[in-house]
Design an enzyme around this catalytic site. Structure first.
Site: not given
Ligand code: C5P
Length: 215
Positions: A21-23
């Site tokens: 995933s990412n931020r």
């Protein structure tokens, strides 16, 4: 007008307990949804997993993977007037999702990654689309040049570009807005809520111009 808005990250599973995933916090997309609702419009908000309460009057669709987000977007895009794809969709997913938890190995492991479906690009390729198509570009370098490339490659009407380091997870952002006809607008650092209401006005105005040109 009906706004379709995507927001937040996607999660691409590796096994039953792990994902890529990412931020992305989803704050920009949710702020645009709130601003469109405040201006009296209908909103379909398609959101990846975030820690934000869904806007009360939006049609809210909760998704997790890029494939789920893609399906939901395609289901609703053609009944929308303005599609704002603000989500930070993961670029890659595991080629094969393990049905059981992958065991730790002293030798290290490799996971083969394959590209996810590019939702924005797939909408841009619809030659008969009636909706205004807006994409986002979070970049760490050559902001303007990369955003122009994205506008052309994904065939959208507007690209909203920001510096990934200063925009992600933050309550503030600074935006560069690029239009299909080469026009450019800059909005200097401000709270995402303010930026969102400016963006909604800009999108509505562009949608109007697009309709006038089509007549
Ligand atoms: O190519 P990049 O990921 O930087 O492009 C960002 C824009 O494309 C955003 O508007 C994002 O929502 C959209 N996008 C998408 N599907 C993907 C990757 C990005 O819709 N698989």
């Amino acid at each position: 007008m009906t706004f379709l808005i995507t927001a937040g990250p996607t999660r691409e599973p590796i096994d039953p307990v792990r994902y890529i995933s990412n931020r992305s916090s989803g704050k920009m997309g949710y702020a645009i949804a709130e601003a469109a609702l405040d201006a009296g419009h209908e909103v379909i908000l398609i959101s990846g997993p975030v820690n934000l309460a869904p806007p009360r009057n939006a049609k809210f669709i909760s998704v997790s993977t890029s494939d789920e987000m893609s399906d939901a977007v395609h289901q609703h895009a053609n009944s929308s007037d303005i599609c704002v794809l603000c989500a930070a969709v993961a670029d890659y997913k595991a080629a094969k999702v393990s049905p059981v938890k992958i065991k730790k190995s002293a030798n290290g492991i490799s996971i083969q990654l394959v590209p996810t479906r590019d939702i924005l690009q797939s909408l841009g390729r619809q030659s008969t689309r009636k909706f205004l198509l807006v994409g986002f570009a979070a970049e760490t370098d050559y902001l303007e040049a990369n955003a122009v490339k994205k506008l052309r490659a994904k065939n959208c009407d507007i690209i909203v570009a920001n510096d990934a380091r200063s925009g992600m997870e933050s309550d503030e952002n600074e935006l560069l807005i690029l239009f299909r006809d080469g026009e450019m607008k800059k909005i200097s650092r401000a709270p995402k809520k303010f930026l969102a209401s400016e963006l909604v006005k800009i999108f509505l105005n562009s949608r109007e111009n697009r309709l006038t040109k089509n007549v």
